[in-house]
Each structure stands twice: as structure tokens, then as C-alpha cells.
Design a protein around this motif. Structure first.
Motif, short mmCIF file in Angstrom:
data_model
loop_
_atom_site.label_atom_id
_atom_site.label_comp_id
_atom_site.label_asym_id
_atom_site.label_seq_id
_atom_site.Cartn_x
_atom_site.Cartn_y
_atom_site.Cartn_z
N CYS A 119 29.00 41.24 35.93
CA CYS A 119 30.16 41.39 36.81
C CYS A 119 30.63 42.85 36.81
O CYS A 119 30.94 43.41 37.86
CB CYS A 119 31.28 40.46 36.37
SG CYS A 119 30.79 38.72 36.32
N LEU A 123 30.64 45.63 39.96
CA LEU A 123 31.86 46.33 40.35
C LEU A 123 31.75 47.84 40.16
O LEU A 123 32.70 48.56 40.44
CB LEU A 123 33.05 45.80 39.54
CG LEU A 123 33.44 44.35 39.78
CD1 LEU A 123 34.52 43.92 38.79
CD2 LEU A 123 33.90 44.14 41.21
N VAL A 142 39.30 46.62 35.93
CA VAL A 142 38.51 45.50 36.45
C VAL A 142 39.26 44.84 37.62
O VAL A 142 38.66 44.56 38.67
CB VAL A 142 38.20 44.46 35.35
CG1 VAL A 142 37.61 43.19 35.93
CG2 VAL A 142 37.26 45.06 34.31
N LEU A 146 37.79 44.76 41.28
CA LEU A 146 37.56 43.43 41.87
C LEU A 146 38.30 43.29 43.19
O LEU A 146 37.77 42.78 44.17
CB LEU A 146 37.98 42.35 40.89
CG LEU A 146 37.71 40.91 41.28
CD1 LEU A 146 36.23 40.67 41.56
CD2 LEU A 146 38.18 39.97 40.19
N SER A 147 39.52 43.78 43.24
CA SER A 147 40.31 43.72 44.47
C SER A 147 39.64 44.54 45.57
O SER A 147 39.53 44.09 46.71
CB SER A 147 41.72 44.24 44.19
OG SER A 147 42.47 44.25 45.38
N GLN A 149 36.43 45.37 45.76
CA GLN A 149 35.18 44.69 46.11
C GLN A 149 35.44 43.49 47.01
O GLN A 149 34.75 43.28 48.00
CB GLN A 149 34.45 44.23 44.85
CG GLN A 149 33.25 43.36 45.09
CD GLN A 149 32.12 44.10 45.75
OE1 GLN A 149 31.75 45.17 45.31
NE2 GLN A 149 31.58 43.55 46.82
N ALA A 150 36.45 42.72 46.67
CA ALA A 150 36.74 41.49 47.43
C ALA A 150 37.14 41.79 48.87
O ALA A 150 36.91 40.97 49.75
CB ALA A 150 37.83 40.69 46.73
N CYS A 155 33.29 38.16 46.18
CA CYS A 155 32.47 37.94 44.98
C CYS A 155 32.62 36.51 44.52
O CYS A 155 33.71 35.94 44.56
CB CYS A 155 32.93 38.84 43.83
SG CYS A 155 32.82 40.57 44.15
N TRP A 157 31.87 34.81 41.00
CA TRP A 157 31.45 34.97 39.61
C TRP A 157 31.16 33.58 39.06
O TRP A 157 32.03 32.72 39.06
CB TRP A 157 32.55 35.61 38.78
CG TRP A 157 32.76 37.07 38.99
CD1 TRP A 157 32.21 37.86 39.95
CD2 TRP A 157 33.59 37.91 38.20
NE1 TRP A 157 32.67 39.14 39.81
CE2 TRP A 157 33.51 39.21 38.75
CE3 TRP A 157 34.40 37.70 37.10
CZ2 TRP A 157 34.21 40.28 38.23
CZ3 TRP A 157 35.11 38.77 36.58
CH2 TRP A 157 35.00 40.05 37.13
#
Length: 176
Positions: A119, A123, A142, A146-147, A149-150, A155, A157
Motif C-alpha cells: 500500500c 502511494l 499516509v 491516500l486522499s 490517490q483516491a 484504491c 486495499w
């Protein structure tokens, strides 16, 4: 009184494939499920209700509603198969989804955040950063990654064997 029911032809064929243990390479699964390069080519059966719940959570996530689902059960009852079926569903969806698998290591002491290594890589966060960072700073990094990327590509996971995960991993997941 005894009820005798003859198995359907599909059941007989499935039983024959299982007995023969014929393994076939499934290239699509290779990219989605890296822990198992080969698998029996058996149909997914017996978990429609659970699969539908996972698909519903996936669809809600696609609409922007963050979803966390814990899939619990005894070893060998098909949790990994159920997750693989969800991964197949996600990979086949019309809009792109990044499917990322992680797994805790049950047999020896693994480094901190081991299940989240794939993960982190997805990222763009180096694993070495996870090992050396202050926990809260890492968690914020992270979350921000993640925000970001989303917003571009959602994503999914899929983390297995979290009962064996280290405390740092569990703390990070709790934070998220």
C-alpha cells in the motif's frame, strides 16, 4: 428415512477438477492477487450473500463514501477466495481502480507496517520512511497520500491475516 440425491453434472465436473488438481495460470488474477500465482480454476460458490455485501461496500466507496469492511472467520473457510472475487469485480469495473494486496506475516517477527508495504509503495511512500518516521507524522503522510490517490484513481486495499499484524500497523489502520 434416507434422502438420496444425485449430484448435478456441474458438481461432478468440479469434483473431477479438484481431484485432478489441475492448475492453470490465470494471468488476470496474477496482477490482482500476487500471493497466489496459480490457482485451481474452480467456480466461486457458496458466498453470494457475503460477496454482495462486499460489492455494495465497494460501490459505496466508488461514490466517495469511505468504507472499511472486516472479513472474519476461521482459517480455510474461503475469506481469501471471497476477497479475490471482489478484486476481480473491482478490476472488471468500467472506471479504473487500484487493487492492492497486503498480508501480515504469521511465522516470524516482521518489520513494522509489513502488511501495508504494498500500500505504501502504491502511494509512492518508501518503506524505509515507514520504518524511520515518527508514527503520527507517518500516519498523516499516509492519509494525505491516500486522499490524493483516491481523487485520481480509487484504491481498494485488501489486507489479509491482520490477526498477526504488528501494533504499528493496527494503530495506523485505526487512525485512518
Amino acid at each position: 428415512d434416507e434422502v438420496v440425491v444425485e449430484p448435478a453434472a456441474e458438481t461432478e465436473a468440479l469434483a473431477a477438477r479438484i481431484r485432478d488438481q489441475k492448475l492453470e495460470r490465470d494471468n488476470r488474477r496474477q496482477s490482482v492477487y500476487p500471493f497466489e500465482r496459480r490457482r485451481l480454476t474452480t467456480p466461486f460458490v457458496g458466498r453470494k450473500g457475503e460477496h454482495d455485501l462486499l460489492v455494495k461496500a465497494f460501490q459505496q466507496a466508488r461514490l466517495g463514501n469511505i468504507q472499511v469492511v472486516a472479513l472474519l472467520g476461521e482459517a480455510g473457510i474461503g475469506k481469501s477466495c471471497l476477497l479475490a472475487s471482489l478484486a476481480d469485480h473491482a478490476a472488471a469495473s468500467p472506471a479504473p481502480v487500484k487493487v492492492i494486496w497486503g498480508r501480515a506475516w504469521e511465522f516470524a517477527d516482521a518489520p513494522a507496517y509489513f502488511p501495508l508495504g504494498p500500500c505504501f509503495s502504491a502511494l509512492g511512500l518508501p518503506r524505509s520512511e515507514a520504518q524511520n518516521a515518527q508514527p503520527f507524522a507517518l500516519w498523516e503522510n499516509v492519509l494525505a497520500a491516500l486522499s490524493t490517490q483516491a481523487h485520481s484513481t480509487p484504491c481498494l486495499w485488501l489486507l489479509e491475516d491482520l490477526h498477526a499484524a504488528d501494533l504499528q500497523t493496527l494503530d495506523l489502520l485505526t487512525f485512518l
